[in-house]
Design an enzyme around this catalytic site. Structure first.
Site: not given
Ligand code: PEP
Ligand code: MG
Length: 567
Positions: A187, A294, A330, A429, A452-453, A500
């Site tokens: 983050h 977010r 979201r 994800e 990302n996840d 995303c």
């Molecule tokens: C992701 O997981 O790709 C995502 C966009 O959500 P976050 O980064 O907030 O977990």
């Molecule tokens: Mg995520």
């Protein structure tokens, strides 16, 4: 030289400010002069009060009453006669030094508050800890760095930066960040990109290597920097900085252009945001929509849940500022690396696999409903789409949709208007969701791939752990195949798929994503114009053929080289 993960592009040149929690070494000392210790303590209290008032005023001016209220709570702790009297009493009765007496009494108060049943009272423990640390630092004559009141422009050197650090910092004075921990999708990195400040993360021990006041230069794209560079190197970086700024100016010309390939394949380039304040950056960078808002940041850095009204105001502000452009909001995605102390969630062995996001919302619908009401009410102010995070099964989507319908019925009963055309989508994800995309798409209007996840869950690689960051690989054939599956599932059903996760803004990966048929790319605002340029130079039909071959290659390296050779 230091090298880490390039987390936010740009060239930074400036003096370092090492921002880290200093150890407070306090030992018990027997004292003779009680008066002297008590005076020292009183002086520290006065100084703390002045500092807090100053921080509060700064925060009020720059961040608004909401964020400033944290410091109001701190001032109240400082004015608690019980606390002050006990410390004075302890110094006198036990003939001990002010610092030790303060720590003992403060620790006692923290323990009492932490053990209370009332959630609100429990939260006060954190305020007491913060204020106690401030008083102690003032007794010991230690410097207190406050990011809200930075005077000079600096490069921040930190172990990590918390969301509350980035929320309260004076952004105009921060030339860049370098941190010990974190990866491209942590983050801190995401925050740096939305603030448009260069950053390198995952530098392991940079807080030990750089000293306060060192001259630091770095390239946030390459992840490479130098401490106290010689004249020649400094000149090189300054030149690079001007070049980068020139490039950004050139890209501005594409701001109002559509995002379209050479053979007229049109896609949408949207932005990820964390707060309504980020919208300005999105519009300045030619964003065609918000692909991910977010909302958890609304819930963080505070002591209690945001009310329906507060949420409504935030959502309305984003929707209104974006006009008729799509805005995907979201629902709460808390847990994992994003904590909410006031929810009092128990510590878990595997927080990323635990009680989080939609799981909390389905388990505590009273929290979820407040957010859905606020979203529905705000929907009349723009083009809202609602998205659920961390979906792993059809049951969860049905559960969330049932609650959404309940909330709609409640609003109908109260004669409160909301848009009837809100699309509802889910994040893909979790690998399970990607695999059953054909079933999930029947329940929703769109998918947005959260790479990302998805990468961390598919390859079992913690996205925060810099020790294994070499394994966190977007080009992994498994990831590409999974993305292809998700897009195909959506298209077969006549629906659309976006992305995303941070991958969507990576210039090296965009050609494949375009070729796989991705409809919407949502990224940090700063990546939009470079992405628009890349897409305008590509031919969709060629990229389609390239992507078909790429998903059948054996290794990430092979894929990377193949993409490079194909564009
Ligand atoms: C992701 O997981 O790709 C995502 C966009 O959500 P976050 O980064 O907030 O977990
Ligand atoms: Mg995520």
């Amino acid at each position: 030289m230091f090298k880490g993960t390039g987390a936010s592009p740009g060239i930074a040149v400036g003096k370092a400010l090492v921002y880290e929690e200093q150890e407070l070494n306090i030992s018990k000392e027997n004292i003779e002069d009680i008066n002297l210790e008590q005076t020292q303590f009183q002086e520290a209290i006065k100084k703390t009060k002045l500092q807090l008032q100053q921080v509060k005023e700064e925060a009020m001016k720059k961040l608004g009453a909401d964020k400033a209220s944290i410091f109001e709570a701190h001032l109240m702790v400082l004015e608690d006669p019980e606390l002050i009297n006990q410390i004075n009493h302890k110094i006198k009765e036990e003939k001990i030094n002010a610092a030790y007496a303060t720590r003992e009494v403060v620790d006692g108060f923290i323990a009492i508050f932490e053990n209370m049943d009332d959630e609100y009272m429990k939260e006060r423990a954190a305020d007491i800890r913060d204020v106690g640390t401030r008083i102690l630092k003032n007794i010991l004559g230690m410097e207190i760095v406050n990011l809200a009141t930075l005077e000079d422009s600096v490069i921040l050197v930190a172990h990590d930066l918390t969301p509350s650090d980035t929320a309260t910092m004076n952004k105009e004075k921060v030339l860049g960040f370098v941190t010990n921990i974190g990866g491209r999708t942590s983050h801190t990195a995401i925050m740096a990109r939305s603030l448009e400040v260069p950053a390198i993360v995952g530098l392991k021990n940079i807080t030990e290597v750089i000293q306060n006041g060192d001259l630091v230069v770095f390239d946030g794209e390459e992840g490479v920097g130098y401490i106290n560079p010689d004249e020649e190197l400094l000149k090189k970086f300054k030149a690079k900085q001007s070049e980068y700024e020139e490039l950004r100016r050139e890209l501005q010309e594409l701001k109002n252009n559509p995002s379209i390939s050479k053979d007229n394949r049109r896609v949408e380039l949207a932005a990820n945001i964390g707060t309504p304040k980020d919208v300005e950056g999105v519009l300045n960078n030619g964003g065609e929509g918000i692909g991910l808002y977010r909302t958890e940041f609304l819930y963080m850095n505070r002591d209690n849940m945001p009310t329906e009204e507060e949420q409504f105001e935030a959502y309305k502000e984003v929707l209104e500022s974006m006009g008729n452009r799509p805005v995907i909001i979201r629902t709460l995605d808390i847990g994992g690396d994003k904590e909410l102390p006031y929810l009092d969630l128990p510590k878990e062995m595997n927080p990323f696999l635990g009680y989080r996001a939609i799981r909390i919302c389905l388990d505590q619908p009273e929290i979820f409903k407040v957010q859905l009401r606020a979203l529905l009410r705000a929907s009349v102010y723009g083009n809202l789409k609602i998205m659920y995070p961390m979906i792993s099964s059809v049951e969860e989507v049905r559960g969330a949709n049932a609650i959404l319908e309940e909330v709609k019925a409640e609003l109908d009963k109260e004669n409160i208007v909301y848009s009837k055309a809100i699309e509802v989508g889910i994040m893909i994800e979790i690998p399970a969701a990607a695999i059953i995309g054909d079933l999930l798409i029947k329940e929703v209007d769109f998918f947005s791939i959260g790479t990302n996840d998805l990468i961390q869950y598919t390859t079992a690689v913690d996205r925060m752990n810099e020790k294994i960051s070499y394994l966190y690989e977007p080009f992994h054939p498994a990831i590409l195949r999974m993305i292809k599956m998700v897009i195909d599932h959506a298209h077969k059903a006549g629906k659309w798929a976006g992305m995303c996760g941070e991958m969507a803004g990576d210039p090296n990966i965009i050609p494949i994503l375009l070729g796989l048929g991705l409809d919407e790319f949502s990224m940090s605002a700063i990546s939009i114009l470079p992405a628009r340029k890349i897409i305008s130079e590509l031919t969709f039909e060629d990229m389609k053929k390239m992507a078909e071959k790429a998903v059948n290659l054996s290794t990430a390296e092979e894929v990377k080289n193949f993409v490079k050779a194909s564009i």
